[in-house]
Design a protein around this motif. Sequence first.
Motif, short mmCIF file in Angstrom:
data_model
loop_
_atom_site.label_atom_id
_atom_site.label_comp_id
_atom_site.label_asym_id
_atom_site.label_seq_id
_atom_site.Cartn_x
_atom_site.Cartn_y
_atom_site.Cartn_z
N PRO A 204 27.53 22.66 -6.68
CA PRO A 204 27.69 22.33 -8.11
C PRO A 204 27.85 20.83 -8.39
N ASP A 205 28.29 20.06 -7.37
CA ASP A 205 28.51 18.62 -7.56
C ASP A 205 27.30 17.79 -7.15
N THR A 206 26.24 18.43 -6.69
CA THR A 206 25.15 17.73 -6.00
C THR A 206 23.89 17.62 -6.85
N THR A 207 23.31 16.44 -6.81
CA THR A 207 21.97 16.18 -7.36
C THR A 207 21.08 15.76 -6.21
N VAL A 208 19.88 16.33 -6.14
CA VAL A 208 18.96 15.97 -5.05
C VAL A 208 17.77 15.18 -5.62
N ALA A 209 17.19 14.37 -4.75
CA ALA A 209 15.96 13.64 -5.08
C ALA A 209 14.84 14.21 -4.23
N GLU A 210 13.75 14.61 -4.87
CA GLU A 210 12.58 15.11 -4.17
C GLU A 210 11.46 14.07 -4.20
N VAL A 211 10.77 13.93 -3.08
CA VAL A 211 9.59 13.08 -2.99
C VAL A 211 8.48 13.95 -2.42
N HIS B 236 0.84 -1.21 0.00
CA HIS B 236 0.00 0.00 0.00
C HIS B 236 0.87 1.25 0.00
N ASP B 237 1.87 1.29 0.90
CA ASP B 237 2.73 2.48 1.01
C ASP B 237 3.53 2.72 -0.27
N LEU B 238 4.05 1.64 -0.86
CA LEU B 238 4.85 1.79 -2.08
C LEU B 238 4.00 2.29 -3.24
N LEU B 239 2.79 1.76 -3.38
CA LEU B 239 1.94 2.15 -4.49
C LEU B 239 1.40 3.57 -4.34
N HIS B 240 1.42 4.09 -3.10
CA HIS B 240 0.90 5.43 -2.87
C HIS B 240 2.00 6.47 -2.65
N MET B 241 3.24 6.04 -2.81
CA MET B 241 4.34 6.97 -2.62
C MET B 241 4.38 8.00 -3.75
N PRO B 242 4.58 9.27 -3.43
CA PRO B 242 4.69 10.27 -4.50
C PRO B 242 5.88 9.96 -5.41
N PRO B 243 5.85 10.42 -6.65
CA PRO B 243 6.96 10.14 -7.57
C PRO B 243 8.26 10.78 -7.09
N ILE B 244 9.37 10.15 -7.47
CA ILE B 244 10.70 10.65 -7.14
C ILE B 244 11.18 11.53 -8.28
N THR B 245 11.60 12.75 -7.96
CA THR B 245 12.06 13.70 -8.96
C THR B 245 13.52 14.06 -8.70
N LEU B 246 14.34 13.97 -9.71
CA LEU B 246 15.75 14.36 -9.60
C LEU B 246 15.96 15.74 -10.20
N ARG B 247 16.84 16.51 -9.58
CA ARG B 247 17.22 17.81 -10.15
C ARG B 247 18.58 18.21 -9.60
N ARG B 248 19.22 19.14 -10.27
CA ARG B 248 20.47 19.69 -9.78
C ARG B 248 20.20 20.51 -8.52
N ALA C 111 13.70 8.74 6.91
CA ALA C 111 12.26 8.63 6.75
C ALA C 111 11.87 8.12 5.37
N PHE C 112 12.80 8.18 4.40
CA PHE C 112 12.48 7.77 3.03
C PHE C 112 13.15 6.44 2.66
N ARG C 113 13.76 5.77 3.62
CA ARG C 113 14.38 4.49 3.32
C ARG C 113 13.32 3.46 2.93
N GLY C 114 13.69 2.59 2.02
CA GLY C 114 12.79 1.52 1.62
C GLY C 114 11.85 1.88 0.49
N GLY C 115 11.94 3.11 -0.01
CA GLY C 115 11.03 3.53 -1.08
C GLY C 115 11.68 3.62 -2.44
N GLY C 116 12.92 3.18 -2.57
CA GLY C 116 13.60 3.19 -3.86
C GLY C 116 14.37 4.46 -4.17
N VAL C 117 14.35 5.44 -3.25
CA VAL C 117 15.02 6.71 -3.53
C VAL C 117 16.53 6.52 -3.65
N ALA C 118 17.12 5.72 -2.76
CA ALA C 118 18.57 5.51 -2.80
C ALA C 118 18.99 4.89 -4.13
#
Length: 249
Positions: free
Chosen positions: A147-154, A88-100, A177-184
Amino acid sequence: MTTRDQARRAATELSALLAAERGAGLAWQQRMWQITACLCADASDDEALRTARARFEAVYPGLRDFRLSPRADPSAHERLATLTARLHDLLHMPPITLRRARAADAARVAEIWHTGWRDGHLGNVPDELVAARTPESFRERAAARVPDTTVAEVGGVVAGFVMVVADEVEQVYLDAAFRGGGVAGVLLTEAERLVAAHGHGAAWLAVAPGNARARRFYERSGWKDDGDFAYVATGITVPCRRYVKQLDR
C-alpha cells in the motif's frame, strides 16, 4: 534527472566536443544544436524525445562514423563514441510509467530492494543489521508494504520503486540495469509529490553516511544534508544522515 534532461546534457556535451574540431566539426555541432533544441522545446517529454530521436536517426549513421582529427587526444575519440552511444540509448529508451504497486509486484520489488540495499549498505551499517536483512525478510516486507509503494515501469518491466509514509521517503531503489536513464529521478519526484499531497511542507529521508552514490543523487535533486540521525531498524540503531527538502504545496 529525467531521461529528457539526461539526453539534453549528452547532446550538449557532444555538441561541445564536436565544436572543438575545425571544418566538418561545425556542421555536426549544428546538427547537435538542432537535437538539443528539440529537447528544450515547450513540449511533453514524450513528444520532445520523439522529435529529437527522429533528428538523431537522420544523422546517426554519419555521426557514428565521424572521426576526430589525428591530432586529437585519444580520450576525445573515446568520449565521442561514449557520448554518441549514450545519446542513442537515451533517445530510444521506452517511456517511464508510474503506478501504484499491486500484490503481484511484491516479488519483483523484493528482488530490487534486496540487491539495492546490499549494494548501498554493506560496510556502511552494523553487521547485525546485515544479518537480519535476509532475502526472506525483504520478501515479507515488500508484501506488507504494497500500500505504501509506487513502482516505475520501463517497457513493461518494473525498474524501481519508492515507498512513502507521511512525510518520509522511506525507500528508493532501482534495478542496476536501469541506472542512468532518469528512472530514479522520476521516482524521487513522485515521492516528493506524494509527501506534498499528504499535506506536508517538507520531506525527509535517512541515508547511510558511506552510501556516497545515493547522497550525491539526493544532493543533485535539491535535498539538503540536515546532519546526523540515529535511525532504528529492526530494533538496531543505525547511524545515518538525515536529508530534507522543502516542498511546494
